[in-house]
Design a protein around this motif. Structure first.
Motif, PDB file in Angstrom:
ATOM      1  N   ARG A   1      10.241   3.797 -14.454  1.00 54.75           N
ATOM      2  CA  ARG A   1      10.444   4.954 -13.584  1.00 54.75           C
ATOM      3  C   ARG A   1      11.880   5.007 -13.054  1.00 54.75           C
TER       4      ARG A   1
ATOM      5  N   LYS B   1       0.830  -1.212   0.000  1.00 53.22           N
ATOM      6  CA  LYS B   1       0.000   0.000   0.000  1.00 53.22           C
ATOM      7  C   LYS B   1       0.858   1.254   0.000  1.00 53.22           C
TER       8      LYS B   1
ATOM      9  N   GLU C   1       2.289   1.763  -3.477  1.00 53.56           N
ATOM     10  CA  GLU C   1       1.240   2.257  -4.368  1.00 53.56           C
ATOM     11  C   GLU C   1       0.987   3.742  -4.141  1.00 53.56           C
ATOM     12  N   LYS C   2       0.920   4.140  -2.869  1.00 56.71           N
ATOM     13  CA  LYS C   2       0.673   5.548  -2.536  1.00 56.71           C
ATOM     14  C   LYS C   2       1.828   6.419  -3.009  1.00 56.71           C
TER      15      LYS C   2
ATOM     16  N   TYR D   1      11.045  11.279  -8.656  1.00 52.78           N
ATOM     17  CA  TYR D   1      10.262  11.249  -7.421  1.00 52.78           C
ATOM     18  C   TYR D   1      10.491  12.514  -6.608  1.00 52.78           C
TER      19      TYR D   1
ATOM     20  N   TRP E   1       5.336  10.759  -7.615  1.00 47.85           N
ATOM     21  CA  TRP E   1       5.980  10.735  -8.931  1.00 47.85           C
ATOM     22  C   TRP E   1       5.659  12.044  -9.622  1.00 47.85           C
TER      23      TRP E   1
ATOM     24  N   ASN F   1       3.871   5.884  -5.451  1.00 45.89           N
ATOM     25  CA  ASN F   1       3.838   5.993  -6.907  1.00 45.89           C
ATOM     26  C   ASN F   1       2.675   6.834  -7.411  1.00 45.89           C
ATOM     27  N   SER F   2       1.612   6.935  -6.628  1.00 47.51           N
ATOM     28  CA  SER F   2       0.479   7.747  -7.079  1.00 47.51           C
ATOM     29  C   SER F   2       0.630   9.221  -6.721  1.00 47.51           C
ATOM     30  N   VAL F   3       1.313   9.544  -5.605  1.00 44.17           N
ATOM     31  CA  VAL F   3       1.399  10.950  -5.202  1.00 44.17           C
ATOM     32  C   VAL F   3       2.792  11.556  -5.275  1.00 44.17           C
TER      33      VAL F   3
END
Length: 115
Positions: free
Chosen positions: A87, A33, A36-37, A48, A43, A39-41
């Motif tokens: 990435r 989790k 995932e978070k 990064y 990037w 990579n969603s917020v």
């Protein structure tokens, strides 16, 4: 953020080794989790972000005048396994483009000449 995902991954492996399967599964889920978070917020399109301030301000974005990109965030994205191959390549290409010098890599770019 990125260091935390690395620590969770390592903890999960230690728990499995010690026979604590249920706790290892918990750490695995938390780690998934978190990645995932991140990579969603975190990037920014080519690299990064470095961090988020207490107010939620993003640090290390392409929009910043100073400190657009930080080496530490890019290297830990790979070390932690948070970044996928595409990435990872983009983050390191950005490091080479912006921070490589004849003396080695800069820690961030551009530096902070202003307060």
């Amino acid at each position: 953020m990125l260091f935390s995902s690395f620590v969770l991954e390592e903890a999960q492996e230690l728990l499995l080794y010690s026979g604590e399967k249920k706790r290892a599964e918990y750490f695995t889920n938390v780690c998934r989790k978190l990645k995932e978070k991140i990579n969603s917020v975190a990037w920014d399109g080519k690299w990064y972000l470095r961090a988020f301030g207490d107010s939620g301000k993003e640090l290390g974005t392409a929009r910043d005048d100073q400190g657009k990109i930080f080496l530490n965030a890019q290297s830990w994205s790979v070390i932690s396994g948070t970044a996928d191959h595409k990435r990872s390549e983009s983050a390191f290409a950005s490091c080479l483009k912006h921070m490589e010098t004849p003396y080695g890599m800069q820690i961030c770019w551009p530096s902070y000449p202003k307060d």
